[in-house]
Write a protein that holds these residues in place. Structure first.
Motif, short mmCIF file in Angstrom:
data_model
loop_
_atom_site.label_atom_id
_atom_site.label_comp_id
_atom_site.label_asym_id
_atom_site.label_seq_id
_atom_site.Cartn_x
_atom_site.Cartn_y
_atom_site.Cartn_z
N TYR A 14 0.84 -1.21 0.00
CA TYR A 14 0.00 0.00 0.00
C TYR A 14 0.87 1.25 0.00
N ARG A 15 1.98 1.17 0.75
CA ARG A 15 2.89 2.33 0.84
C ARG A 15 3.50 2.60 -0.55
N ILE A 16 3.91 1.53 -1.21
CA ILE A 16 4.48 1.70 -2.56
C ILE A 16 3.42 2.29 -3.49
N ALA A 17 2.20 1.74 -3.42
CA ALA A 17 1.11 2.23 -4.29
C ALA A 17 0.83 3.71 -4.02
N THR A 18 0.79 4.08 -2.74
CA THR A 18 0.52 5.47 -2.37
C THR A 18 1.62 6.38 -2.92
N ASN A 19 2.87 5.97 -2.72
CA ASN A 19 3.99 6.79 -3.19
C ASN A 19 4.00 6.92 -4.72
N GLU A 20 3.70 5.81 -5.39
CA GLU A 20 3.65 5.86 -6.86
C GLU A 20 2.55 6.82 -7.33
N ALA A 21 1.40 6.74 -6.68
CA ALA A 21 0.27 7.59 -7.08
C ALA A 21 0.59 9.08 -6.81
N LEU A 22 1.18 9.35 -5.65
CA LEU A 22 1.51 10.75 -5.33
C LEU A 22 2.61 11.27 -6.25
N SER A 23 3.58 10.39 -6.57
CA SER A 23 4.65 10.81 -7.49
C SER A 23 4.06 11.12 -8.86
N PHE A 24 3.09 10.32 -9.26
CA PHE A 24 2.45 10.55 -10.56
C PHE A 24 1.76 11.91 -10.57
N LEU A 25 1.01 12.20 -9.50
CA LEU A 25 0.32 13.50 -9.42
C LEU A 25 1.33 14.64 -9.43
N LYS A 26 2.42 14.41 -8.68
CA LYS A 26 3.44 15.46 -8.57
C LYS A 26 4.06 15.73 -9.94
N LYS A 27 4.38 14.64 -10.64
CA LYS A 27 4.99 14.78 -11.96
C LYS A 27 4.03 15.50 -12.92
N ASN A 28 2.77 15.10 -12.86
CA ASN A 28 1.75 15.73 -13.71
C ASN A 28 1.62 17.21 -13.41
N ASP A 35 -3.71 0.22 10.77
CA ASP A 35 -3.13 -0.15 9.46
C ASP A 35 -2.81 1.10 8.62
N ILE A 36 -3.72 2.10 8.70
CA ILE A 36 -3.43 3.35 7.95
C ILE A 36 -2.14 3.96 8.51
N SER A 37 -2.01 3.86 9.83
CA SER A 37 -0.81 4.40 10.48
C SER A 37 0.45 3.72 9.95
N ASP A 38 0.39 2.40 9.76
CA ASP A 38 1.54 1.67 9.20
C ASP A 38 1.82 2.10 7.76
N ILE A 39 0.74 2.29 7.00
CA ILE A 39 0.91 2.60 5.57
C ILE A 39 1.46 4.03 5.39
N LEU A 40 0.84 4.97 6.11
CA LEU A 40 1.24 6.38 5.91
C LEU A 40 2.34 6.83 6.87
N GLU A 41 2.72 5.92 7.76
CA GLU A 41 3.77 6.22 8.75
C GLU A 41 3.44 7.50 9.53
N THR A 42 2.20 7.54 10.00
CA THR A 42 1.70 8.69 10.76
C THR A 42 1.01 8.15 12.01
N SER A 43 1.06 8.89 13.12
CA SER A 43 0.47 8.36 14.35
C SER A 43 -1.05 8.24 14.23
N GLU A 44 -1.62 7.30 15.00
CA GLU A 44 -3.07 7.10 14.94
C GLU A 44 -3.83 8.35 15.37
N GLY A 45 -3.30 9.04 16.39
CA GLY A 45 -3.95 10.25 16.88
C GLY A 45 -4.06 11.30 15.79
N ALA A 46 -2.97 11.49 15.07
CA ALA A 46 -2.97 12.49 14.00
C ALA A 46 -3.93 12.08 12.89
N LEU A 47 -4.01 10.77 12.64
CA LEU A 47 -4.93 10.28 11.59
C LEU A 47 -6.38 10.53 11.98
#
Lengths: 181, 168
Positions: free
Chosen positions: A75-89, A151-163
């Motif tokens: 999921y982390r790879i997919a998220t990074n690929e998608a964000l990189s795509f948007l960034k490049k665009n 699980d979102i916390s693991d994927i986005l590497e962000t604390s649960e509280g912040a999420l």
């Protein structure tokens, strides 16, 4: 869990890699597709990013250390690929990350042949597009995919509280957007 | 004082103009949206017919095409540095031809130009990292930039939202 460990072992063993990778694709292609689609919006671009995601997974699976779940790692790879795509665009369009690329995709949703949502679904997508990128990710993962905060916390590497705070703010903003539009 | 309080029993609070006039409308709209949103459990996107059943085949074709391309044109082989240097030199010559009066060196190439070159050619960071070995990376010098408080304030005000802080 045992099955996942066995799958990882097979993926990291030269002789079994091909077969295990096919298994991995059939297990995760739909979940990763929908995750990416909600970030990218357009089907064609999602298809490109999904393929790139699996290619990256294939290239890097040998070095996967198992520090996180295989699912979170992909999921982390997919998220990074998608964000990189948007960034490049966005870079090509000389605009800031996410804003214009997604606005453009969302404004074309009504005429998109791969969108069959109702008015309220369209409005919801328009409201989601107004959110900052991170809130958008959290909202989609929690609201549509029902992924646990842990699980979102693991994927986005962000604390649960912040999420949780981020999701709460996103819901409020979406409600406000729907009231005023 | 007591008699004054007895006479004036208002709290002193006021509400925006027409607040109560529009109240029902606002609440009913909110309820309508909530009710409908609860029914929305998918984003409304769809995929072409047979998309998922043919995905593996297309993916393997992509992988195969990439491998063929890499075999016929090994971008990051032993000659990679020479290749990139050649392009940098070509860029220098090109710029020199277009602007003959300038003093030119690698330092004079605009960062943006190099960034555009890297972006267009679709190198990712791991591929670029392969150019250097670990000893070279360890020997890299890092610069300490000092930013003015004013610059930092401008960045925080213009580019960050409260959500960024909440998430970080």
């Amino acid at each position: 869990m045992i099955e996942e460990k066995q799958l990882i072992v097979r993926l990291q063993t030269e002789d079994f890699r091909e077969a295990a990778f096919k298994e991995l694709i059939s297990l995760y292609k739909k979940r990763l597709y929908w995750h990416i689609r909600k970030i990218i919006i357009s089907h064609e671009d999602t298809d490109d990013v999904l393929q790139d995601t699996f290619i990256k997974i294939y290239k890097n699976i040998a070095s996967f250390k198992g520090n996180s779940k295989l699912y979170s790692w992909m999921y982390r790879i997919a998220t990074n690929e998608a964000l990189s795509f948007l960034k490049k665009n966005s870079k090509h369009q000389q605009h800031r990350l996410g804003v214009v690329a997604n606005d453009f995709a969302v404004s074309n949703l009504a005429s998109d042949i791969y969108f069959e949502g109702s008015d309220i679904q369209l409005k919801l997508q328009q409201a989601i597009a107004t959110l900052p990128q991170k809130q958008r990710l959290v909202f989609n993962m929690r609201y549509f995919d029902n992924i646990k905060y842990k699980d979102i916390s693991d994927i986005l590497e962000t604390s649960e509280g912040a999420l949780k705070a981020s999701y709460h703010i996103a819901v409020k903003k979406i409600e406000q957007h729907l009231i005023h539009n | 004082m007591k008699s004054k309080l007895k006479q004036d029993k208002t709290s002193g609070y006021i509400v925006p103009q027409d607040y109560f006039v529009n109240f029902e409308e606002v609440v009913s709209k909110k309820m309508f949206n909530r009710q409908h949103l609860e029914e929305v459990n998918n984003p409304g996107f769809k995929v072409p017919k047979k998309y998922f059943s043919t995905f593996e085949e297309r993916l393997y074709n992509s992988i195969h095409n990439q491998e063929t391309a890499v075999k016929s044109f090994p971008i990051f082989s032993i000659n990679t540095v020479l290749y990139l240097s050649g392009i940098a030199a070509a860029l220098l010559i090109l710029v020199a031809v277009l602007m003959p009066t300038n003093n030119l060196s690698l330092d004079n190439i605009e960062t943006e130009l190099l960034e555009t070159f890297i972006t267009i050619n679709d190198f990712d960071t791991s591929e670029l990292a392969m150019i250097w070995d670990s000893s070279e990376i360890n020997n890299l010098e890092f610069y300490n930039y000092e930013f003015l408080d004013e610059t930092i304030n401008d960045y925080i005000i213009d580019d960050l939202t409260i959500e960024d802080f909440l998430i970080e």
